[in-house]
Scaffold this active site. Structure first.
Site, PDB file in Angstrom:
ATOM      1  NE  ARG A 144       7.720  -2.340   6.166  1.00  0.00           N
ATOM      2  CZ  ARG A 144       6.282  -2.285   6.442  1.00  0.00           C
ATOM      3  NH1 ARG A 144       5.645  -1.416   5.617  1.00  0.00           N
ATOM      4  NH2 ARG A 144       5.817  -2.748   7.411  1.00  0.00           N
ATOM      5  NE  ARG A 172       2.007  -4.901  11.193  1.00  0.00           N
ATOM      6  CZ  ARG A 172       3.108  -4.662  10.502  1.00  0.00           C
ATOM      7  NH1 ARG A 172       4.299  -5.105  10.474  1.00  0.00           N
ATOM      8  NH2 ARG A 172       3.098  -3.769   9.473  1.00  0.00           N
ATOM      9  NE  ARG A 197       6.237  -0.069  10.015  1.00  0.00           N
ATOM     10  CZ  ARG A 197       4.990  -0.147   9.357  1.00  0.00           C
ATOM     11  NH1 ARG A 197       5.020   0.430   8.175  1.00  0.00           N
ATOM     12  NH2 ARG A 197       4.046  -0.819   9.899  1.00  0.00           N
ATOM     13  CE  LYS A 257      -1.980  -1.143   3.788  1.00  0.00           C
ATOM     14  NZ  LYS A 257      -1.259  -2.621   4.196  1.00  0.00           N
ATOM     15  NE  ARG A 311      -4.586  -1.258  10.289  1.00  0.00           N
ATOM     16  CZ  ARG A 311      -3.510  -1.034   9.690  1.00  0.00           C
ATOM     17  NH1 ARG A 311      -3.487   0.401   8.970  1.00  0.00           N
ATOM     18  NH2 ARG A 311      -2.261  -1.603   9.395  1.00  0.00           N
TER      19      ARG A 311
END
Ligand code: AP5
Ligand code: ZN
Length: 208
Positions: free
Chosen positions: A119, A163, A152, A13, A85
């Site tokens: 990431r 998550r 992160r 996203k 969400r």
């Protein structure tokens, strides 16, 4: 255009929002980035940071407030990323904005885990990389601004698992919500970033 990008954590996203902003000149409204930019924020519901580090949703009133303010500044349109969400956020959004389309980025669970654990992000300018799929020119250094890249706090394997379940339970039902309104466009999120952008752009064009 007023675009909602929806999809599980790691679907791309943020990566694709960048393309949308460059192409259409719209605002990027992202509750995740807004919360991270304000990492010592305290609210009457507690510190958003603590919910995020556990992989849980931050309480609705906190994110609704972020979105209302951002929407009021998005005269040329927007791409919403990471909001809504859950059902209550979707109802709230319904009361505050009209959408041209909702694009769902579809990616398998296995691929999501690989993407998130690999990431790396730039703490200064927010550019996102991947150690294998989208590496910077110099290892660990941002191409855009030269800052040292970081991982992160919620990209550990344990938090990623949480998550993904939070997404399945709370956010995945919104797909049907938007499908019933005739707004949903499904996009295969598994190709290269350029391939995904090609398909996503077509989905956007066909909805405008
Ligand atoms: P948020 O920041 O929104 O995170 P997320 O939804 O989990 O999404 P991500 O940013 O992890 O993934 P992405 O889809 O943007 O993927 P990306 O492009 O980076 O939320 C974080 C937390 O904040 C939440 O857990 C919650 O606590 C809180 N929060 C935020 N909004 C909230 C709300 N509305 N309500 C309540 N709480 C809220 O890509 C991932 C990786 O893959 C990157 O490394 C990238 O380089 C790579 N990649 C991208 N595309 C490709 C591709 N096509 N092929 C290969 N690799 C790719
Ligand atoms: Zn940078």
């Amino acid at each position: 255009p007023r675009i909602l990008l929806i999809g599980p954590p790691g679907a791309g996203k943020g990566t694709q929002s960048k393309n949308i902003v460059e192409t259409y000149g719209v605002e990027h409204i992202t509750t995740g980035d807004a919360l991270r930019a304000n990492k010592d924020m305290e609210t009457e519901y507690g510190k958003p940071r603590e919910f995020m580090d556990r992989g849980e949703l931050v309480p609705d009133p906190v994110v609704n407030e972020i979105v209302v303010t951002a929407l009021s500044e998005a005269d040329e349109g927007f791409v919403l990323d990471g909001y809504p969400r859950n059902g209550s956020q979707a109802e709230f959004l319904d009361d505050h904005a009209d959408l041209d389309l909702v694009a769902l980025l579809e990616v398998s669970r296995e691929e999501l885990v690989d993407r998130l654990t690999g990431r790396r992000v730039c703490p200064e300018c927010g550019t996102t990389y991947h150690v294998e799929f989208n590496p910077p020119e110099t290892t660990g250094v941002c191409d855009e601004c030269g800052s040292q890249l970081v991982q992160r706090d919620d990209d550990t394997e344990e938090t990623v698992t949480e998550r993904l379940s939070v997404y399945e339970e709370n956010t995945a039902p919104l797909v049907e919500f938007y499908e019933e309104r005739g707004l949903l466009r499904r996009v295969d999120g598994e190709g290269t970033p350029d391939e995904v952008w090609h398909d996503l752009r077509q989905a956007i064009e066909s909805a405008l």
